[in-house]
Design a protein around this motif. Structure first.
Motif, PDB file in Angstrom:
ATOM      1  N   ASP A 181      33.057  47.425  23.814  1.00  0.00           N
ATOM      2  CA  ASP A 181      33.272  47.925  22.457  1.00  0.00           C
ATOM      3  C   ASP A 181      32.142  48.834  21.975  1.00  0.00           C
ATOM      4  O   ASP A 181      32.256  49.451  20.910  1.00  0.00           O
ATOM      5  N   GLU A 182      31.065  48.938  22.741  1.00  0.00           N
ATOM      6  CA  GLU A 182      29.966  49.832  22.378  1.00  0.00           C
ATOM      7  C   GLU A 182      29.928  51.088  23.234  1.00  0.00           C
ATOM      8  O   GLU A 182      28.982  51.880  23.150  1.00  0.00           O
ATOM      9  N   GLY A 183      30.947  51.282  24.067  1.00  0.00           N
ATOM     10  CA  GLY A 183      31.065  52.502  24.852  1.00  0.00           C
ATOM     11  C   GLY A 183      30.315  52.510  26.162  1.00  0.00           C
ATOM     12  O   GLY A 183      30.490  53.435  26.965  1.00  0.00           O
ATOM     13  N   VAL A 184      29.473  51.524  26.420  1.00  0.00           N
ATOM     14  CA  VAL A 184      28.768  51.438  27.705  1.00  0.00           C
ATOM     15  C   VAL A 184      29.738  50.907  28.754  1.00  0.00           C
ATOM     16  O   VAL A 184      30.487  49.957  28.493  1.00  0.00           O
ATOM     17  N   GLU A 185      29.740  51.505  29.938  1.00  0.00           N
ATOM     18  CA  GLU A 185      30.680  51.112  30.978  1.00  0.00           C
ATOM     19  C   GLU A 185      29.943  50.664  32.239  1.00  0.00           C
ATOM     20  O   GLU A 185      28.857  51.167  32.550  1.00  0.00           O
ATOM     21  N   GLY A 186      30.552  49.721  32.930  1.00  0.00           N
ATOM     22  CA  GLY A 186      29.996  49.241  34.188  1.00  0.00           C
ATOM     23  C   GLY A 186      30.885  49.639  35.341  1.00  0.00           C
ATOM     24  O   GLY A 186      32.117  49.564  35.246  1.00  0.00           O
ATOM     25  N   ILE A 187      30.270  50.069  36.443  1.00  0.00           N
ATOM     26  CA  ILE A 187      31.012  50.544  37.600  1.00  0.00           C
ATOM     27  C   ILE A 187      30.911  49.528  38.724  1.00  0.00           C
ATOM     28  O   ILE A 187      29.821  49.079  39.081  1.00  0.00           O
ATOM     29  N   GLY A 188      32.057  49.168  39.288  1.00  0.00           N
ATOM     30  CA  GLY A 188      32.101  48.239  40.415  1.00  0.00           C
ATOM     31  C   GLY A 188      32.883  48.832  41.567  1.00  0.00           C
ATOM     32  O   GLY A 188      33.765  49.671  41.377  1.00  0.00           O
ATOM     33  N   MET A 189      32.536  48.419  42.773  1.00  0.00           N
ATOM     34  CA  MET A 189      33.256  48.844  43.974  1.00  0.00           C
ATOM     35  C   MET A 189      33.638  47.602  44.759  1.00  0.00           C
ATOM     36  O   MET A 189      32.961  46.586  44.696  1.00  0.00           O
ATOM     37  N   GLY A 190      34.743  47.688  45.474  1.00  0.00           N
ATOM     38  CA  GLY A 190      35.204  46.536  46.240  1.00  0.00           C
ATOM     39  C   GLY A 190      36.682  46.656  46.525  1.00  0.00           C
ATOM     40  O   GLY A 190      37.101  47.408  47.398  1.00  0.00           O
ATOM     41  N   THR A 191      37.507  45.933  45.750  1.00  0.00           N
ATOM     42  CA  THR A 191      38.954  46.063  45.871  1.00  0.00           C
ATOM     43  C   THR A 191      39.572  46.015  44.478  1.00  0.00           C
ATOM     44  O   THR A 191      38.907  45.694  43.494  1.00  0.00           O
ATOM     45  N   HIS A 192      40.864  46.320  44.429  1.00  0.00           N
ATOM     46  CA  HIS A 192      41.622  46.214  43.179  1.00  0.00           C
ATOM     47  C   HIS A 192      42.474  44.951  43.151  1.00  0.00           C
ATOM     48  O   HIS A 192      43.308  44.785  42.255  1.00  0.00           O
ATOM     49  N   ALA A 193      42.259  44.062  44.086  1.00  0.00           N
ATOM     50  CA  ALA A 193      43.127  42.895  44.228  1.00  0.00           C
ATOM     51  C   ALA A 193      42.993  41.930  43.055  1.00  0.00           C
ATOM     52  O   ALA A 193      41.887  41.517  42.700  1.00  0.00           O
ATOM     53  N   ASP A 194      44.108  41.592  42.443  1.00  0.00           N
ATOM     54  CA  ASP A 194      44.217  40.537  41.424  1.00  0.00           C
ATOM     55  C   ASP A 194      43.371  40.791  40.170  1.00  0.00           C
ATOM     56  O   ASP A 194      43.022  39.854  39.453  1.00  0.00           O
ATOM     57  N   LEU A 195      43.061  42.042  39.876  1.00  0.00           N
ATOM     58  CA  LEU A 195      42.237  42.321  38.692  1.00  0.00           C
ATOM     59  C   LEU A 195      42.928  41.867  37.406  1.00  0.00           C
ATOM     60  O   LEU A 195      42.274  41.332  36.495  1.00  0.00           O
ATOM     61  N   GLU A 196      44.223  42.092  37.334  1.00  0.00           N
ATOM     62  CA  GLU A 196      44.951  41.704  36.116  1.00  0.00           C
ATOM     63  C   GLU A 196      44.895  40.200  35.897  1.00  0.00           C
ATOM     64  O   GLU A 196      44.778  39.722  34.763  1.00  0.00           O
ATOM     65  N   ARG A 197      44.943  39.456  36.985  1.00  0.00           N
ATOM     66  CA  ARG A 197      44.901  37.994  36.877  1.00  0.00           C
ATOM     67  C   ARG A 197      43.500  37.495  36.541  1.00  0.00           C
ATOM     68  O   ARG A 197      43.325  36.445  35.909  1.00  0.00           O
ATOM     69  N   LEU A 198      42.480  38.237  36.969  1.00  0.00           N
ATOM     70  CA  LEU A 198      41.094  37.829  36.743  1.00  0.00           C
ATOM     71  C   LEU A 198      40.561  38.242  35.375  1.00  0.00           C
ATOM     72  O   LEU A 198      39.679  37.570  34.824  1.00  0.00           O
ATOM     73  N   ALA A 240      41.443  38.659  49.519  1.00  0.00           N
ATOM     74  CA  ALA A 240      41.439  39.861  48.698  1.00  0.00           C
ATOM     75  C   ALA A 240      41.084  39.556  47.250  1.00  0.00           C
ATOM     76  O   ALA A 240      40.416  40.353  46.583  1.00  0.00           O
ATOM     77  N   THR A 241      41.508  38.396  46.744  1.00  0.00           N
ATOM     78  CA  THR A 241      41.170  38.036  45.370  1.00  0.00           C
ATOM     79  C   THR A 241      39.662  37.956  45.185  1.00  0.00           C
ATOM     80  O   THR A 241      39.127  38.367  44.151  1.00  0.00           O
ATOM     81  N   PHE A 242      38.964  37.458  46.194  1.00  0.00           N
ATOM     82  CA  PHE A 242      37.503  37.381  46.128  1.00  0.00           C
ATOM     83  C   PHE A 242      36.898  38.783  46.047  1.00  0.00           C
ATOM     84  O   PHE A 242      35.847  38.990  45.442  1.00  0.00           O
ATOM     85  N   GLY A 243      37.584  39.760  46.647  1.00  0.00           N
ATOM     86  CA  GLY A 243      37.144  41.140  46.528  1.00  0.00           C
ATOM     87  C   GLY A 243      37.293  41.668  45.115  1.00  0.00           C
ATOM     88  O   GLY A 243      36.454  42.448  44.644  1.00  0.00           O
ATOM     89  N   GLY A 244      38.364  41.271  44.430  1.00  0.00           N
ATOM     90  CA  GLY A 244      38.514  41.657  43.030  1.00  0.00           C
ATOM     91  C   GLY A 244      37.420  41.054  42.173  1.00  0.00           C
ATOM     92  O   GLY A 244      36.870  41.713  41.273  1.00  0.00           O
ATOM     93  N   ILE A 245      37.072  39.801  42.443  1.00  0.00           N
ATOM     94  CA  ILE A 245      35.960  39.160  41.740  1.00  0.00           C
ATOM     95  C   ILE A 245      34.676  39.929  42.011  1.00  0.00           C
ATOM     96  O   ILE A 245      33.877  40.175  41.098  1.00  0.00           O
ATOM     97  N   GLY A 246      34.469  40.337  43.266  1.00  0.00           N
ATOM     98  CA  GLY A 246      33.269  41.074  43.628  1.00  0.00           C
ATOM     99  C   GLY A 246      33.169  42.414  42.918  1.00  0.00           C
ATOM    100  O   GLY A 246      32.079  42.837  42.508  1.00  0.00           O
ATOM    101  N   ALA A 247      34.298  43.112  42.754  1.00  0.00           N
ATOM    102  CA  ALA A 247      34.286  44.408  42.074  1.00  0.00           C
ATOM    103  C   ALA A 247      33.927  44.233  40.598  1.00  0.00           C
ATOM    104  O   ALA A 247      33.097  44.975  40.055  1.00  0.00           O
ATOM    105  N   PHE A 248      34.551  43.257  39.931  1.00  0.00           N
ATOM    106  CA  PHE A 248      34.205  42.980  38.535  1.00  0.00           C
ATOM    107  C   PHE A 248      32.744  42.533  38.418  1.00  0.00           C
ATOM    108  O   PHE A 248      32.020  42.926  37.501  1.00  0.00           O
TER     109      PHE A 248
END
Length: 379
Positions: free
Chosen positions: A41-58, A89-97
């Motif tokens: 909400d303050e406009g600062v963004e964080g960048i992660g790399m890994g996978t897109h797996a299960d991001l919506e669920r996480l 793959a879900t663990f990869g989504g956790i890693g990206a976040f």
């Protein structure tokens, strides 16, 4: 400050050469690179790399939370999917976040991530590992020569199918590196059974002082890795495909690993926790695949038992700028606040080539005959 959303990008890494291992080769040398951007909400963004797996669920584990509570949020993501499995793959989504959260935390602190994590030295020792299985022998010297020009004196070759060819390629790499006593590793990528591994490594060791043999057996074979470690001189390195400390426990308890590896794609908190578990047993740690998540180099700089990190390529993905230099046989981390990753979304949108690690001929699809050979050669 609160986390309000996320968006995803997909870029590619153009290696400029075929890449692969004993399981397969991507001839185009173009592979996918998933990117996750956490919004606040303050406009600062964080960048992660890994996978897109299960991001919506996480994401519900993160939404509305203060991104600085990284460790609590990491465990909240694990808790969110504990019954449906947080592995694979879900663990990869956790890693990206997780990587995006650490990037945010360091940016908010105005510090480069390596400094925030407690490192004193920005240099991370590395070894050359260009996924060379698809490179013809007559081109191998030039490939390793490019790493030698950046100060590398250690190299990991992909092999395990043809003993004579592997030995010849070690000779080529030795000449190209130009070091008096280079450190050599061989990565079989889980393609052997136990007795085949003992025979193959023993034969290699008659000609090469092998530093370690990597992923010789299936990742869960704790007893087999322990027997192999006691049967050969080389250290046994494994762990890059294990997701979560619970998967490391059997192989650590069995004494089946001498160099504990962690895949960069699984994130920063994971590597920290693996490093602590290994440190408690006086074992060194080596992160794998930093091309898939450059931020992990910051953790390598900060942990007490880091041995060496896998440097797979000297370039970076399309539209991705990394605040680091590959020199002196390793990685020199920069001063940009955060994980040092900058994204040019316009460049990514304008680039039209695509690639996929999961293509059937590639290294992420296991050969149906892997582990079922008695001789060194053959399909």
């Amino acid at each position: 400050m609160k986390i309000t959303g996320y968006r995803t990008l997909q870029t590619v890494h153009d290696w400029g050469r075929p890449v692969g291992d004993v399981n397969g080769v991507i001839a185009s040398g173009i592979t996918d690179v998933p990117i996750v951007i956490l919004e606040t909400d303050e406009g600062v963004e964080g960048i992660g790399m890994g996978t897109h797996a299960d991001l919506e669920r996480l994401f519900p584990a993160l939404e509305g939370k203060d991104p600085r509570a990284v460790t609590a949020l990491y465990d909240a993501m694990l808790d969110r999917v504990f019954k449906s499995s947080h592995n694979g793959a879900t663990f990869g989504g956790i890693g990206a976040f997780d990587t995006a959260l650490w990037d945010l935390k360091a940016k908010l602190a105005g510090e480069p991530l390596w400094r925030l994590l407690g490192a004193d030295d920005r240099f991370v020792t590395g070894y050359a590992s260009p996924l060379d299985a698809g490179i013809p022998d007559d081109e191998l010297a030039a490939l390793y020569g490019r790493f030698a020009a950046r100060g590398f004196t250690a190299a990991k070759l992909k092999g395990g199918r043809d003993l004579a060819r592997d030995l010849a390629r070690f000779d080529i790499a030795r000449d190209a590196l130009g070091a008096n006593d280079p450190a050599f590793m061989l990565d079989a990528n889980e393609s052997w059974n136990l007795k085949q591994a003992v025979r193959y490594v023993s034969a290699i060791e008659e000609k090469v002082d092998l530093t370690w043999i990597e992923e010789p057996l299936r990742r869960w074979d704790a007893a087999g890795h322990a027997r192999l470690s006691s049967a050969v001189r080389a250290a046994v390195a494994t762990g890059e495909n294990l997701t979560g400390l619970e998967q490391y426990r059997p192989i650590l308890d069995a004494g089946g690993v001498d160099v504990v590896q962690a895949g960069a794609v699984w994130g920063i908190t994971h590597l920290q926790r693996v490093a602590i578990a290994a440190h408690a047993r006086d074992l060194p740690v080596s992160p794998v695949g930093l091309t898939a998540n450059f931020a992990v180099a910051a953790v390598a700089a900060a942990i007490p038992n880091h041995l060496t990190a896998e440097v797979q390529d000297l370039g970076s993905p399309v539209g991705v700028t990394i605040d680091q230099e590959i020199a002196g046989g390793g990685i020199v981390l920069g001063d940009r606040p955060g994980a040092g990753i900058a994204i040019d979304e316009a460049s990514i949108a304008a680039y039209h080539a695509s690639g996929n690690w999961q293509e059937p001929a590639g290294p992420h699809v296991r050969s149906p005959r892997a582990g079922l050979r008695l001789a060194d050669q053959g399909a």
